[in-house]
Design an enzyme around this catalytic site. Structure first.
Site, PDB file in Angstrom:
ATOM      1  N   ASP A 279      -8.597 -10.591  -9.936  1.00 46.90           N
ATOM      2  CA  ASP A 279      -7.033 -10.708  -9.632  1.00 46.90           C
ATOM      3  C   ASP A 279      -6.977 -11.176  -8.297  1.00 46.90           C
ATOM      4  O   ASP A 279      -7.251 -10.707  -7.427  1.00 46.90           O
ATOM      5  CB  ASP A 279      -6.395  -9.142  -9.812  1.00 46.90           C
ATOM      6  CG  ASP A 279      -4.993  -9.210  -9.823  1.00 46.90           C
ATOM      7  OD1 ASP A 279      -4.413 -10.087  -9.541  1.00 46.90           O
ATOM      8  OD2 ASP A 279      -4.590  -8.213 -10.483  1.00 46.90           O
TER       9      ASP A 279
ATOM     10  N   HIS B   2      -4.246 -11.240 -12.881  1.00 47.49           N
ATOM     11  CA  HIS B   2      -3.331 -10.212 -13.036  1.00 47.49           C
ATOM     12  C   HIS B   2      -3.064  -9.638 -14.314  1.00 47.49           C
ATOM     13  O   HIS B   2      -2.277  -8.884 -14.415  1.00 47.49           O
ATOM     14  CB  HIS B   2      -2.257 -10.642 -12.014  1.00 47.49           C
ATOM     15  CG  HIS B   2      -1.281  -9.595 -11.742  1.00 47.49           C
ATOM     16  ND1 HIS B   2      -1.859  -8.610 -11.095  1.00 47.49           N
ATOM     17  CD2 HIS B   2       0.008  -9.293 -11.810  1.00 47.49           C
ATOM     18  CE1 HIS B   2      -0.834  -7.676 -10.890  1.00 47.49           C
ATOM     19  NE2 HIS B   2       0.382  -8.022 -11.368  1.00 47.49           N
TER      20      HIS B   2
ATOM     21  N   SER C 292       0.923  -3.526 -13.200  1.00 47.81           N
ATOM     22  CA  SER C 292       1.535  -3.957 -11.975  1.00 47.81           C
ATOM     23  C   SER C 292       2.200  -2.969 -11.440  1.00 47.81           C
ATOM     24  O   SER C 292       1.675  -2.049 -11.186  1.00 47.81           O
ATOM     25  CB  SER C 292       2.105  -5.437 -12.339  1.00 47.81           C
ATOM     26  OG  SER C 292       2.291  -5.896 -11.020  1.00 47.81           O
TER      27      SER C 292
END
Length: 749
Positions: free
Chosen positions: A685, A717, A610
């Site tokens: 995602d 994600h 991330s």
């Protein structure tokens, strides 16, 4: 067929030989990603019943760590017992609705079974949503009652404060279920398409830590609820690619600088049946941040945040008319952080925190918003208001400090006072990391503790810190699942370094049998993003860290500027240049590592997911860092592609800060890559959309730059489930082995 049989025999022989070569005390990826969990029996979501007689908690099943049951334990004598057996009630868990999948993704819930629960204020009932339906446990007789069994999912279920009703959202409308009569009553009926009632919108769930869209008044007369209109939000088409094919999803995604959903707030009177709209002001381009009721249910408090997040207003609302007035405002030159520290007292006064002093502290206000006094003070931030005992005046809060100064690597609960500003007193011991849940009257708490040598332990305590009973002692003894590997568990070293006038904290873990006369490759773990807790903690570390040390790597992490709960100056140093101070700090850390006599300066890698994936890409393209390789997962690669509330908080809008957005775009930096890259991304995602990865893939291919890639069909994600996570870590270890490990080629002179 004979060839296949021969190949299988060879493979089995090789596998058997490998198993024989691996001593039983060496941790393997195969063991980390299997059941039972090596972390031991960790209690999750622990809470006390309102009467203080029972502790409820979630526990993973021994046969499947991804499925949770609801357990309970008496606060006095008696052993813990299973209150709701997820697989007994719903043997075959079906597919969740898209709304519930999205909600769980936002809440970072990957488990199945019982994933959340709630009490009524009397403690008579425990409500537990389970695989899309609602179950109610009665404490008196221990019976579990199924309330719903419908094709649609019931989401965000709550038991009303007095235990008369259960409420939930079904098909974008709020429904109330009368427990006495069994009758359902729709509270809204026009939710459909782009209109949703009583549900937190994407931005609220993902970035604002607001996971609900409705709030019961304490007397059960009113329900405040949101109405969300997504029609202004841009459609961002994306492919959701799974192993079985691809689906085009026209996602309403509010990108930086573009329109948000319009969120309105209404109050429904359950006695009179009427509904009034709350006056949130004439400007609809705002954020509904928080909603709270006074204890008598006569006042609704609403926190309204401006679109630029520089102003946070506290509104006092009359629930009978919807009329509002601003009684207090917080303002900042960069941004005002949201928090859950607002607490209304029985006499109408309230507690709230702000950063006026440069550190987040608690203050007492009268009912009209006039500040009466500071409750806490010092060079440390209050992280969370945990509880208030109005009879004694004691205020309990979580902070990372010692002797009035911040200590970022540890966390404890402290006691202050409503009636005077005093030096706080520690309730929990130092030396590790505590999280707590204090009961309503602040006479007891559930404490969760860990340190680098102690897996998470949970216990019930009196408010003075005296332990009443263990909930999960999780003692690391010979019977603990981690026991075979504890002899090779390394104690991390902690330290500090200076960067641009700020003190950074770091953690380093060396391999087993570490010899300081030898040189070792290093894996720098990064997250680095703002708005999260500290990464460098004196807590039980992820077991994957030991996979890295067993492979011969030094594992290093430093919390760069902007990361963790620190001073306002530490946080806002990143304003309008998100990622730039972070990569400066990581590059400085890499340079320092290279000066250590036991570090192989030519074999340092960085890995993160991330924001950590974004920072890994930036650090690989920073010549001062000079890294050999990077593993970058689910990385935002250009901030105008990311959502409004997060991005604009730190970067303003692309229109107002084009230079900042250009400076943090990954693509122009790719020519400066100093080593090899492994790029990873989930192909479904819906947070950091796949387009962030494909633009990097396309640019590197256009430049004829070799790189490696691992894509995860159907994953959002995060990568979920033991089999895929095992594959993910096998991929990590293989890539590291080839770029900085045993199989890495020496760097050319």
């Amino acid at each position: 067929m004979r060839t296949l049989l021969l190949a299988s025999t060879i493979l089995l022989s090789a596998t058997s030989a490998l198993a024989q070569e691996t001593p039983s005390n060496i941790l393997t990826p195969e063991r980390v990603f299997s059941s039972p969990s090596l972390n031991g029996p960790v209690a999750k979501g622990v809470s006390l019943s309102p009467d203080g007689q029972l502790v409820a908690f979630l526990r993973s099943r021994e046969d499947n760590v991804d499925v949770q049951d609801l357990w309970a334990a008496p606060t006095g004598e008696g052993e813990p017992y299973k209150l709701i057996d997820a697989r007994a009630l719903v043997p075959d868990a079906g597919e969740l609705s898209e709304a519930e999948k999205a909600r769980r993704e936002r809440m970072r819930i990957s488990a199945r079974g019982v994933v959340e629960y709630s009490w009524d204020q009397q403690g008579r009932y425990i409500l537990a949503p389970l695989e899309g339906d609602i179950f109610l446990a009665n404490r008196a007789d221990g019976k579990v009652r199924r309330l719903t069994e419908t094709p649609a999912d019931e989401i965000d279920a709550k038991v009303s404060p007095k235990g008369s009703y259960v409420s939930y959202v079904r098909d974008q409308n709020l429904v109330v279920y009368d427990l006495a009569s069994g009758k359902e009553t729709p509270i809204s009926d026009d939710g459909a398409g782009l209109i949703t009632w009583a549900t937190a919108e994407f931005i609220a769930q993902e970035e604002m830590d607001r996971d609900t869209g409705y709030w019961w008044s304490p007397d059960e007369r009113y329900i405040a609820m949101t109405r969300v209109d997504e029609s202004p939000v841009d459609i961002v088409p994306r492919f959701e690619i799974t192993g079985g094919g691809a689906t085009m999803v026209e996602q309403r995604y509010p990108r930086a600088g573009r329109p948000n959903a319009v969120v309105e707030l209404y109050v429904r009177d359950l006695q009179g049946g009427g509904r009034v709209k709350v006056d949130l002001g004439s400007n609809t381009d705002i954020y509904l941040a928080r909603v709270n009721w006074s204890g008598d249910g006569k006042t609704l408090y609403v926190q309204r945040q401006s679109r630029d997040q520089k102003t946070l207003d506290l509104l006092s609302v009359d629930p009978t008319t919807g009329a509002s007035r601003v009684i207090l405002s917080q303002k900042a030159q960069a941004w005002v952080d949201l928090n859950d520290d607002f607490r209304v007292l029985s006499d109408g006064r309230f507690i709230w925190s702000n950063e006026d002093s440069g550190w987040r502290h608690l203050y007492l206000y009268d009912r009209n918003g006039r500040r009466l006094r500071a409750i806490t003070r010092g060079d440390y931030p209050v992280k969370h208001l945990d509880g208030v005992n109005e009879q004694t005046g004691d205020v309990y809060f979580t902070a990372s400090m010692r002797d009035g100064k911040e200590l970022p690597i540890e966390q404890q609960m402290f006691r202050a006072n409503l009636n005077r500003t005093v030096d706080p007193v520690a309730v929990t011991p130092g030396g590790g990391w505590w999280t707590v849940s204090v009961n309503g009257p602040a006479t007891a708490y559930v404490g969760n503790y860990s340190d680098p040598a102690t897996p998470t332990q949970s216990a019930l305590y009196r408010i003075d810190g005296t332990r009443v009973r263990w909930i999960e002692e999780n003692k690391l003894d010979a019977s603990h699942p981690f026991a075979p590997y504890v002899s090779r568990l390394r104690t991390p070293e902690f330290g500090t370094m200076q960067s641009h006038g700020q003190t950074l904290v770091w953690r380093m873990t060396t391999p087993p049998d570490f010899d300081p006369s030898k040189k070792y490759p290093v894996v720098m773990q990064v997250y680095g993003g703002p708005g999260t807790g500290a990464g460098v903690q004196k807590s039980w570390q992820p077991l994957t860290n030991q996979l890295l040390t067993e492979a011969g790597y030094i594992v290093f992490r430093v919390d760069n500027r902007g990361e963790g709960d620190r001073s306002q100056a530490f946080e806002t140093s990143i304003y309008r240049r998100l990622g730039i101070p972070a990569v400066e700090d990581q590059a400085q850390a890499a340079q320092w590592l290279k000066t250590l006599p036991y570090v192989d300066a030519d074999h340092i890698a960085v890995m993160g997911w991330s924001f950590g994936g974004f920072l890994s890409l930036l650090t690989l393209t920073d010549k001062d860092a000079g890294l050999a390789s990077a593993l970058a997962g689910a990385a935002p690669t250009e901030w105008s592609l990311y959502d409004t509330h997060y991005t604009e908080r730190y970067m303003s809008t692309p229109q107002a800060n084009p230079e900042g957005y250009a400076a943090t775009d990954v693509l122009p930096r790719l020519d400066d890559m100093t080593g090899r890259l492994l790029l990873l991304h989930g192909m479904a995602d819906d947070n950091v959309i796949f387009g962030n990865a494909t633009r990097v893939i396309d640019a590197l291919q256009a430049k004829s730059v070799p790189f490696e890639m691992m894509l995860y069909p159907g994953q959002r994600h995060g990568v979920r489930g033991d089999p895929r996570q095992l594959q993910q870590w096998r991929t990590y270890l293989d890539f590291l082995d080839r770029t900085i490990g045993k199989r890495a080629e020496p760097k050319a002179d």
